[in-house]
Design a protein around this motif. Structure first.
Motif, PDB file in Angstrom:
ATOM      1  N   SER A 112     -36.135  -9.215  40.987  1.00 10.70           N
ATOM      2  CA  SER A 112     -35.728  -8.686  39.679  1.00 10.70           C
ATOM      3  C   SER A 112     -34.313  -9.139  39.372  1.00 10.70           C
ATOM      4  N   VAL A 113     -33.937  -9.026  38.118  1.00 15.30           N
ATOM      5  CA  VAL A 113     -32.554  -9.326  37.716  1.00 15.30           C
ATOM      6  C   VAL A 113     -31.615  -8.353  38.410  1.00 15.30           C
ATOM      7  N   TYR A 114     -32.050  -7.107  38.512  1.00 14.05           N
ATOM      8  CA  TYR A 114     -31.219  -6.088  39.168  1.00 14.05           C
ATOM      9  C   TYR A 114     -30.910  -6.482  40.607  1.00 14.05           C
ATOM     10  N   TYR A 141     -40.959 -11.944  39.238  1.00 15.44           N
ATOM     11  CA  TYR A 141     -41.457 -10.578  39.424  1.00 15.44           C
ATOM     12  C   TYR A 141     -42.714 -10.614  40.294  1.00 15.44           C
ATOM     13  N   PHE A 166     -38.145  -3.398  42.166  1.00 19.41           N
ATOM     14  CA  PHE A 166     -38.931  -3.757  40.984  1.00 19.41           C
ATOM     15  C   PHE A 166     -39.849  -2.594  40.600  1.00 19.41           C
ATOM     16  N   ASN A 215     -34.244   4.534  34.585  1.00 20.44           N
ATOM     17  CA  ASN A 215     -33.395   3.336  34.452  1.00 20.44           C
ATOM     18  C   ASN A 215     -32.738   2.972  35.782  1.00 20.44           C
ATOM     19  N   GLY A 232     -34.473  -1.836  39.651  1.00 16.92           N
ATOM     20  CA  GLY A 232     -35.224  -2.807  38.870  1.00 16.92           C
ATOM     21  C   GLY A 232     -36.429  -2.212  38.157  1.00 16.92           C
ATOM     22  N   GLU A 292     -37.501  -3.250  34.591  1.00 19.24           N
ATOM     23  CA  GLU A 292     -38.062  -4.594  34.426  1.00 19.24           C
ATOM     24  C   GLU A 292     -39.571  -4.632  34.658  1.00 19.24           C
ATOM     25  N   SER A 293     -40.123  -3.531  35.198  1.00 17.94           N
ATOM     26  CA  SER A 293     -41.570  -3.463  35.426  1.00 17.94           C
ATOM     27  C   SER A 293     -42.300  -2.804  34.259  1.00 17.94           C
TER      28      SER A 293
END
Length: 329
Positions: free
Chosen positions: A118-120, A141, A250, A268, A271, A274-275
């Motif tokens: 994930s970006v996180y 992902y 994620f 929040n 990640g 993002e899912s």
């Protein structure tokens, strides 16, 4: 890793897997696979070295194009100079261990490419290990959807469900609080299915009693197929929390739920956002009141959210995902 191996093999690639031994009976699973699986059951100290030695010999004797490592620990003892491209996955929790920072960095430096889930996770890794900025990396992902199960009506056996390991950070207890508020303030009684196993089981059962949720919460046996829960549920809810020891990298179960038309409610944290796309609602971490509002809202617009869930899940079609992994270089 299972998905990468299975779908890579289906795509006519020759696949070999080196794996630790399984606590469960693995022979039936191994025999059904169309690729070779070598398992290593020794004690941890010996297992790493024996597996590494086996890998070195295998690479000497076989032509290999790509090697996927499930974590930095798998690549740590690889010292053989090979032409194969080495790809290492980073999931999230492993990058929290600052005591092993040097070992982790030395291991990741052996890879030709890092894949973050994930970006996180990527941003968290860069923050913790600044040298990682210099490494080649991608974000993929890690969810594979093979089938889509469509239903035009709201299922009514379970209003909510969570498919996840029973850990504090998954936020099951927050769902209990939200259900209690819904019952007391709105006279709304929801049914909640929990599928999973883990250290929080006894605490969660105590919380069911404390919140007077008898008959509303059902703990499903681990042997129950996941698809049975999704087919009989309306919404997947997983309000994860971030703790010093653990993060949600994620949220694969949210994608799996979406493929059954289930809208998702997540926090929040990590990640998790993002899912979920426009097929669900993201709430503030550790906020039962926001969970209550999101549950009310999602059922008011259920059909809209459900249709968007199928569209969102389609992005994770297994045929598309395996190409994303195999063509990454």
């Amino acid at each position: 890793m299972t998905n990468i191996a299975q779908y890579a093999s289906t795509a006519q690639n020759k696949v070999t897997v080196l794996s630790d031994g399984s606590k469960l009976t693995s022979s039936d699973f191994d025999n059904k696979c169309k690729f070779k699986i070598f398992r290593f059951d020794q004690i941890k100290f010996l297992r790493k070295r024996i597996k590494s030695s086996f890998a070195h010999n295998f690479l000497k004797e076989n032509k290999v194009d790509l090697i996927f490592f499930d974590s930095w620990k798998s690549i740590e003892l690889l010292n053989f100079n090979t032409h194969a491209k080495k790809i290492c996955l980073v999931h999230g929790n492993e990058i929290l261990n600052q005591r092993k920072k040097d070992r982790i960095l030395n291991s990741l430096n052996k890879a030709d490419l890092i894949i973050f889930n994930s970006v996180y996770t990527k941003n968290k890794t860069i923050k913790n290990f600044k040298i990682v900025k210099k490494m080649d990396h991608k974000i993929i992902y890690p969810a594979f959807v093979e089938k889509f199960f469509k239903s035009k009506i709201i299922k009514n056996k379970y209003d909510l469900c969570t498919v996840a390991r029973l850990e504090y950070r998954k936020g099951h207890h927050l769902v209990f609080e939200a259900m209690s508020i819904l019952r007391k303030k709105y006279n709304t009684i929801l049914k909640y299915a929990i599928l999973g196993d883990g250290p929080e089981l006894s605490k969660l059962k105590d919380l069911v009693i404390r919140h007077s949720l008898h008959g509303q919460v059902e703990f499903i046996n681990q042997d129950c197929p996941i698809e049975k829960i999704f087919k009989n549920s309306s919404v997947h809810i997983m309000p994860t929390l971030t703790t010093p020891e653990s993060i949600e990298g994620f949220g694969i179960s949210n994608i799996e739920a979406a493929s059954y038309g289930l809208p998702c409610i997540v926090s929040n944290s990590g990640g998790s956002p993002e899912s979920v796309g426009n097929n669900g609602i993201i709430v503030k971490e550790n906020s039962p009141k926001e969970l209550v509002n999101s549950i009310i809202d999602i059922f008011k617009k259920y059909q809209t959210y459900s249709k968007k869930s199928y569209i969102f899940a389609n992005k994770f079609d297994s045929k598309k995902k395996i190409k994303e992994y195999l063509n990454i270089l």
